[in-house]
Scaffold this active site. Structure first.
Site, short mmCIF file in Angstrom:
data_model
loop_
_atom_site.label_atom_id
_atom_site.label_comp_id
_atom_site.label_asym_id
_atom_site.label_seq_id
_atom_site.Cartn_x
_atom_site.Cartn_y
_atom_site.Cartn_z
N THR A 1 -3.85 1.08 -2.95
CA THR A 1 -3.04 -0.27 -2.64
C THR A 1 -3.52 -1.32 -3.67
O THR A 1 -4.35 -1.07 -4.54
CB THR A 1 -4.05 -0.52 -1.37
OG1 THR A 1 -3.16 -1.92 -0.98
CG2 THR A 1 -5.25 -0.77 -1.41
N GLY B 1 0.88 -0.30 5.43
CA GLY B 1 1.56 -1.47 6.53
C GLY B 1 0.19 -2.36 6.95
O GLY B 1 0.37 -2.77 7.78
N THR C 1 1.02 -1.29 0.12
CA THR C 1 -0.02 0.04 0.02
C THR C 1 0.70 1.20 0.09
O THR C 1 2.13 1.25 0.27
CB THR C 1 -0.70 0.01 1.16
OG1 THR C 1 -1.72 -1.33 1.28
CG2 THR C 1 -1.80 1.10 1.19
N SER D 1 -8.00 -1.59 6.12
CA SER D 1 -7.41 -0.70 7.52
C SER D 1 -6.87 0.58 6.85
O SER D 1 -6.27 1.27 7.58
CB SER D 1 -6.20 -1.44 7.88
OG SER D 1 -6.46 -2.75 8.38
#
Length: 573
Positions: free
Chosen positions: A410, A478, A392, A457
């Site tokens: 991403t 991450g 990402t 996320s």
């Protein structure tokens, strides 16, 4: 959390949600900026692409799109038009905030058992990741087109010019790309087309300093510049992409041209809370990032973090405990809100966050961090593990008018699924779905369903001060570490008074179940005994698997361009 991410084994690697309305305080005049604005991106060549668009009179949105396209060329392991993203766009003039969801979707024929074999067990990683099973319909170009139609100033074709030059004329292999290629053989070199570009006759990545040209990608960009998003989502191109993915899909619903043609980027309500005197806004579902960042901040607001400072073991203990609570809620409640009821307002309700904060003690750990019951919480829902990855990137842009874009893009894992199509890698985003459709006899919110967007996320975030000025534009890469990375930097700026660059340099610590990752070589290593005395255990000392970019407003009204300090020396050609 019930899983350990791949990088840990074996260490190889006070308000409810807000609508798109102005901040409650009076909106100040736009802050002074550089003559053309500012850009922070993971690769300097992509940042230069955005800066060139700003210099040509482009908006923050124009520049962000140019950065995304350039990163497709120079950072193929982490981003690109073969994936998706989330964008926050803040208007400095009227204070409005719009968020656009360009997350990938599962094929319409996909079923909840997509990643299960005939025996009901989860398929081997090679099968579920390195195949068409993992590829979702890419959304980045649809996001870009939607944002450009609303907030673009320059012609669509102009935004492709820097990326076309990079792909056609070539760019220099830097150490970061070289090491990523070397560390992901079997994925990055899964196709003849990709091997011909990035690898030599000996099967090894081209040396650092080599010139890399991607003529197929230049041709793709030229077609998109001329034909617009129709050159990607239209019948002919959609059929070619769908056939490529379907041919590599061993089971379950295969991608079709209709899946691609039907894709739409969507505006979503932002997730905003008041944190001290600031207003912090992020992305709502299907991203869990905005909720998680809001919850961690909301749970910590009652503690005097400024008095503790970043060298205090007590601060890090409180932060870790807040992570555990926020991630427990994330797993149970957050998924694609088009498919399930997500109690966003309840999860970031000030009263609910205070009740969760009451579980945090300054001198002990929570025995078992479990999801709470926020207002409006749906019942009969299970949770389960998903596939952690971190392919990402994030970029932040502010234009001359003070308008800001926070954009996280991403393709999921490094080089995505390994499938290579017309010069770019295709994502493996569908492995962000929970791999098992039920847990404890209950349906999992983030299970695979046709047309659904997997939970993310990604946490693109914009922070306003008490006058309504934008003071921080931030995001990170991450995988599951993203919300923690972003929250720690926000605390660094708002509570510790650090500049944006120093905030990104703060140590990293994150709880994964019974394991506590502590960044190798950081000041946190010396705090292990203090943290152990507070009840933490399962320490793993490892390099921090994070990458953040930010723009911070200085006192003089200029923008500080902050980039990931852990990448010093590996991104410069």
């Amino acid at each position: 959390m019930r899983y350990l991410p791949a990088f840990l084994a074996p260490l190889a690697l006070a308000l409810s949600g807000c609508a798109a309305t102005p901040p409650p305080a009076a909106v100040a005049a736009p802050a002074p900026a550089a003559a053309t604005g500012a850009v922070s991106a993971a690769d300097p060549r992509a940042a230069e692409a955005g800066e060139a668009i700003l210099a040509a009179g482009g908006s923050a949105t124009d520049a962000a799109i140019a950065v995304m396209l350039a990163l497709t060329v120079v950072e193929p392991q982490s981003s690109g038009i073969g994936g998706g993203g989330f964008m926050l766009r803040a208007d400095a003039g009227n204070g409005t905030l719009v968020t656009i969801d360009g997350r990938e979707t599962a094929p319409a024929a996909a079923t909840p058992n997509r990643f299960l074999g005939a025996d009901g067990k989860i398929l081997p990683r090679e099968t579920r990741v390195f195949s068409g099973l993992s590829v979702g319909v890419p959304g980045n170009l649809a996001l870009a087109a939607k944002a450009h139609s609303q907030y673009g100033k320059l012609p669509w074709a102009k935004l492709f010019e820097p990326a076309i030059v990079l792909a056609r004329d070539g760019f220099v292999m830097n150490r970061r790309l070289y090491e990523s290629l070397a560390g992901n053989k079997g994925r990055a070199d899964r196709t003849d087309a990709a091997r011909a570009i990035y690898f030599g006759a000996d099967g090894e990545p081209l040396p650092v300093g080599s010139t890399v040209k991607v003529p197929a990608l230049a041709a793709t960009f030229e077609a998109l510049a001329k034909g617009g998003p129709e050159a990607f989502y239209g019948p002919e191109s959609a059929a070619a992409l769908a056939a490529h993915v379907a041919a590599d899909t061993p089971q379950d619903g295969r991608m079709t041209a209709q899946d691609i043609a039907a894709y739409t980027a969507k505006e979503r309500p932002p997730v905003c809370i008041r944190y001290r005197v600031y207003r912090v806004c992020g992305m709502g579902p299907p991203s869990s990032g905005g909720v998680a960042v809001a919850q961690m901040l909301g749970q910590l607001e009652g503690f005097d973090l400024a008095a503790m400072g970043p060298d205090s073991p007590t601060f890090w203990h409180l932060f870790i405990e807040s992570q555990r609570l926020a991630y427990a809620d994330r797993e149970l409640y957050v998924a694609d809100s088009d498919f399930i009821e997500v109690p966003v307002e309840g999860l970031v309700d000030a009263g609910y966050m205070r009740s969760r904060a009451a579980l945090i003690s300054a001198d002990s750990t929570i025995a078992k961090a479990e999801a709470g019951v926020p207002p409006g919480a749906p019942l009969a829902r299970g949770d389960g593990p998903e596939e952690p990855e971190h392919g990402t990137t994030h970029f932040s842009v502010v234009d001359a008018g003070g308008n800001a874009v926070s954009y996280t893009s991403t393709i999921e894992g490094a080089f995505g699924s390994g499938l290579f199509h017309q010069g770019f890698y295709l994502n493996n985003e569908l492995t962000d779905f929970t791999l098992t459709p039920e847990a404890g006899g209950k349906p999992v919110a983030n299970r695979v369903e046709g047309g659904k967007r997997p939970r993310s996320s990604m946490s693109p975030t914009i922070v306003y001060d008490d006058t309504g000025r934008i003071v921080l534009v931030i995001g990170a890469a991450g995988g599951p570490t993203i919300p923690v990375t972003v929250t720690r930097a926000i605390i660094g700026v708002l509570d510790f008074g650090l500049g944006a660059q120093d905030a990104l340099a703060l140590p990293f610590a994150m709880a994964f179940g019974d394991t506590l990752l502590i960044e190798e070589g950081s000041a946190l290593v010396a705090m292990q005994d203090d943290l152990a005395a507070l009840g933490h255990k399962g320490f793993r000392i490892s390099p921090a698997p994070i990458k953040a970019n930010a723009l911070g407003l200085r006192a003089d009204g200029s923008w500080e361009v902050a980039t990931e300090p852990r990448f010093a020396g590996v991104v410069t050609p």
